[in-house]
Structures are given as structure tokens and as C-alpha cells.
Design a protein around this motif. Structure first.
Motif, short mmCIF file in Angstrom:
data_model
loop_
_atom_site.label_atom_id
_atom_site.label_comp_id
_atom_site.label_asym_id
_atom_site.label_seq_id
_atom_site.Cartn_x
_atom_site.Cartn_y
_atom_site.Cartn_z
N ASN A 11 0.87 -1.16 0.00
CA ASN A 11 0.00 0.00 0.00
C ASN A 11 0.91 1.23 0.00
O ASN A 11 1.27 1.75 1.05
CB ASN A 11 -0.91 -0.02 1.23
CG ASN A 11 -2.07 0.93 1.07
OD1 ASN A 11 -2.11 1.70 0.11
ND2 ASN A 11 -3.00 0.92 2.00
N GLN A 15 -1.25 5.48 -3.88
CA GLN A 15 -1.67 4.30 -4.66
C GLN A 15 -3.16 4.37 -4.97
O GLN A 15 -3.98 4.65 -4.10
CB GLN A 15 -1.36 3.05 -3.83
CG GLN A 15 -1.66 1.74 -4.52
CD GLN A 15 -1.20 0.56 -3.66
OE1 GLN A 15 -0.08 0.54 -3.16
NE2 GLN A 15 -2.06 -0.42 -3.46
N VAL A 18 -4.44 -1.70 -8.12
CA VAL A 18 -3.44 -2.74 -8.36
C VAL A 18 -3.99 -3.70 -9.41
O VAL A 18 -5.16 -4.08 -9.37
CB VAL A 18 -3.15 -3.58 -7.08
CG1 VAL A 18 -2.00 -4.56 -7.33
CG2 VAL A 18 -2.84 -2.70 -5.90
N ASP A 25 3.02 -7.54 -10.98
CA ASP A 25 1.96 -6.83 -10.28
C ASP A 25 2.16 -5.34 -10.54
O ASP A 25 3.27 -4.82 -10.33
CB ASP A 25 2.00 -7.12 -8.78
CG ASP A 25 1.62 -8.58 -8.47
OD1 ASP A 25 1.17 -9.28 -9.40
OD2 ASP A 25 1.77 -9.00 -7.31
N TYR A 27 1.11 -1.46 -9.83
CA TYR A 27 0.49 -0.52 -8.90
C TYR A 27 0.37 0.84 -9.58
O TYR A 27 1.37 1.41 -10.01
CB TYR A 27 1.35 -0.39 -7.63
CG TYR A 27 1.31 -1.63 -6.76
CD1 TYR A 27 0.54 -1.66 -5.60
CD2 TYR A 27 2.05 -2.78 -7.09
CE1 TYR A 27 0.48 -2.81 -4.80
CE2 TYR A 27 2.01 -3.92 -6.30
CZ TYR A 27 1.22 -3.92 -5.15
OH TYR A 27 1.18 -5.06 -4.37
#
Length: 315
Positions: A11, A15, A18, A25, A27
Motif C-alpha cells: 500500500n 496508490q 493494483v 503486479d 500498482y
């Protein structure tokens, strides 16, 4: 084997969202930037394997970074910084929903289709009388639709891409031009390392101001296939398999163990020894492709290392 990162749950400041792909991954941050984490997940036949491969994410991220640096004079890319061995940060883009696959040789998927009697791939004719791993007279572009999570990428022709409005004709011309330029540069880089860049895929996105840029990864063993140049001709003449650097060795192992991602097939168990051997192959790939010694990052607590480095970068 525990020192791998197969899922993330960060986190970060600013942000927004996601997205979790097969290996990376992504963000999204407030200031129109994306932060991409290359995990140690291994995907083959569009299926993610249950165990991670030590150092794989670092290897992919660092090769992609070096290759983007080596090609940014011919094709603009999304990358701005790599604050951690597994992390890349860059401009937010709207990705095109096609992967630009370019093939210099009859290998992998193209060879499997050819063996099955097909002489056309994605609307592109393949010459008669070729054998596996022969060089095409000229590289061919065989696009694939970008699958949503869990789906298979599918071959698609240029005509269908335009007809279905997936990409506009003007944009597609740019994608083709960039794909050929990148492949040519990739071949030159590979040649200097005693390698042949056999085939690869490129992904592109469009920035808010309408600029088309290269995104994701480039010339990594997950997105590309390399042969050793030395002995290529002799192996072809003697009908021997080529010595190659790519993820294909994992696909071959899966095929030998009865798995090709088809319905009802069971994933074979990957022993710790096998996973270790895959990690070693990836390190060998890194060193051959970059011409540099691989420096293993500290993996005692990968999540904390990533978080610390990213927070420091975001300031």
C-alpha cells in the motif's frame, strides 16, 4: 526456496489501484505513474506454476531495464526508474490489446503449427519445405490478442485487428515499424553476445498525450527465444535440436510430463531440485544476454527490501 516473492500486497503512498498479471503486479499511483513489480512467478502455457523461481523477477526486471536503455534511441519507452532490483517505475499508458510477436525462425509455437500442416500463421504465409528452427527469408509478424486474466492469448491477423477495431490503422503501422526496429536492434545485441534472437514479443501503450511507447518487458527469456550462434548451422544440418536460451526448456519439461495447459491436464510436481535448476538456467540466461555477471540481491526479506526502496524513491 522460501526466498521468493510470488504475491505482493503493498500500500504505497498515492496508490490508486493494483492489477495482478501472470508475472508482474502493477500498482497505479496518483501522479500518472505505474510501479511494476516483477515477481518470481513462473507462467507457461498461460498457467502460473504453484512455486516461485528464486531471482527470476530480478533477472527479468534487470534485463528489461538494460534492453530498454539500449533501444530508447530508436523507440520511446515507458520506463523512468528502477528503485529496486524487482521494481520498475514509469509513465502510465493505455496498453494496446495486442502483443506484437515477431519471428525470425520457425520455432516454438510456429514450428508446432507448421508440424500440424499449417502454412499460414496470423494471415502470414510460411514457405514450404522448412524444418524446425530454419530461418525465415524475412522476419514475420504474428500478433496475438492480449488475454484477460486466465484466458489464453490467441493468434490474430493484421486484417482482423483492423477489422475489429482493436488498433487503428495509423497506430498499427507505428506498432509494426517499432516492432521491426526493435527486433533488428535485438538481433545486433544478441550477435555481439554470440547469440541469435529467434523470436520475441513486444507490448506497447499510449500515453495521455497520444505518444506510443514500449511497455512491459523486452528481450527477456520469458518474452524471447535465443539460440547459441556457435554450432547453429551444424545442428540444423544434422537435424539436432538447437541449444537455446529461453523459457522453452520449461515448456518442454511440462510437455514431457503430460501438461500443455489443456483442460483436464494435471500440473506435474516441481521438485525443489528442479526449481533450483530453473533458477540456475535463468541466471545463465541473464549472464549470456547481458554479458555481465549476475549479482544476487538480498532475498532474506524481499517484501521489506522492496517497500524500503520504493518508499525511499517516492520520497
Amino acid at each position: 526456496m522460501n526466498n521468493t516473492i510470488t504475491r505482493t500486497n503493498f500500500n504505497f503512498p498515492g496508490q490508486i489501484s493494483v492489477y495482478k498479471g501472470k508475472v508482474r503486479d502493477v500498482y497505479a499511483l496518483k501522479d500518472d505513474r505505474l510501479l511494476m513489480i516483477a515477481t518470481d512467478r513462473l507462467s507457461a502455457f498461460d498457467v502460473v506454476m504453484p512455486k516461485g523461481i528464486p531471482y527470476k523477477g530480478q533477472i527479468l526486471n534487470q534485463i528489461a531495464t538494460k534492453m530498454m536503455e539500449a533501444t530508447k534511441d530508436i523507440v520511446p519507452n515507458w520506463l523512468e526508474a528502477t528503485p529496486d532490483p524487482n521494481v520498475a517505475v514509469g509513465k502510465k499508458c493505455e496498453p494496446f490489446k495486442v502483443e506484437m510477436v515477431i519471428r525470425g525462425y520457425l520455432s516454438g509455437h510456429a514450428a508446432r503449427e507448421y508440424k500440424a500442416g499449417k502454412r499460414e500463421l496470423c494471415g502470414v504465409k510460411m514457405p514450404e519445405g522448412m524444418k524446425e528452427n530454419d530461418r525465415f527469408p524475412n522476419p514475420i509478424i504474428t500478433p496475438a490478442t492480449k488475454a484477460e486474466q486466465g484466458d489464453h492469448d490467441e493468434d490474430i491477423s493484421r486484417e482482423d485487428i483492423l477489422k475489429r477495431g482493436i488498433v487503428s490503422e495509423d497506430d498499427y503501422k507505428v506498432l509494426e515499424d517499432y516492432t521491426r526496429k526493435l527486433f533488428e536492434r535485438g538481433r545486433q545485441i544478441a550477435k555481439e553476445r554470440g547469440l541469435i534472437l529467434v523470436d520475441t514479443k513486444y507490448e506497447f501503450g499510449k500515453t495521455e498525450d497520444g505518444k506510443i511507447v514500449l511497455i512491459d518487458e523486452i528481450h527477456t527469456p520469458d518474452s524471447s527465444r535465443f539460440f547459441y550462434m556457435k554450432g547453429y548451422e551444424e545442428r540444423q544440418e544434422n537435424n539436432e535440436p538447437q541449444k537455446q536460451l529461453s523459457k522453452e526448456f520449461v515448456r518442454q519439461w511440462l510437455i514431457e510430463n503430460g501438461f500443455q495447459g489443456k483442460e483436464g491436464q494435471q500440473l506435474p510436481e516441481m521438485s525443489d531440485e528442479y526449481i533450483e535448476s530453473v533458477s540456475e538456467r535463468y541466471i545463465e540466461l541473464y549472464e549470456k544476454i547481458t554479458g555481465e555477471k549476475f549479482e544476487k540481491a538480498d532475498v532474506s526479506n524481499i517484501e521489506k527490501r522492496i517497500e524500503d526502496n520504493v518508499l525511499k524513491y517516492l520520497g
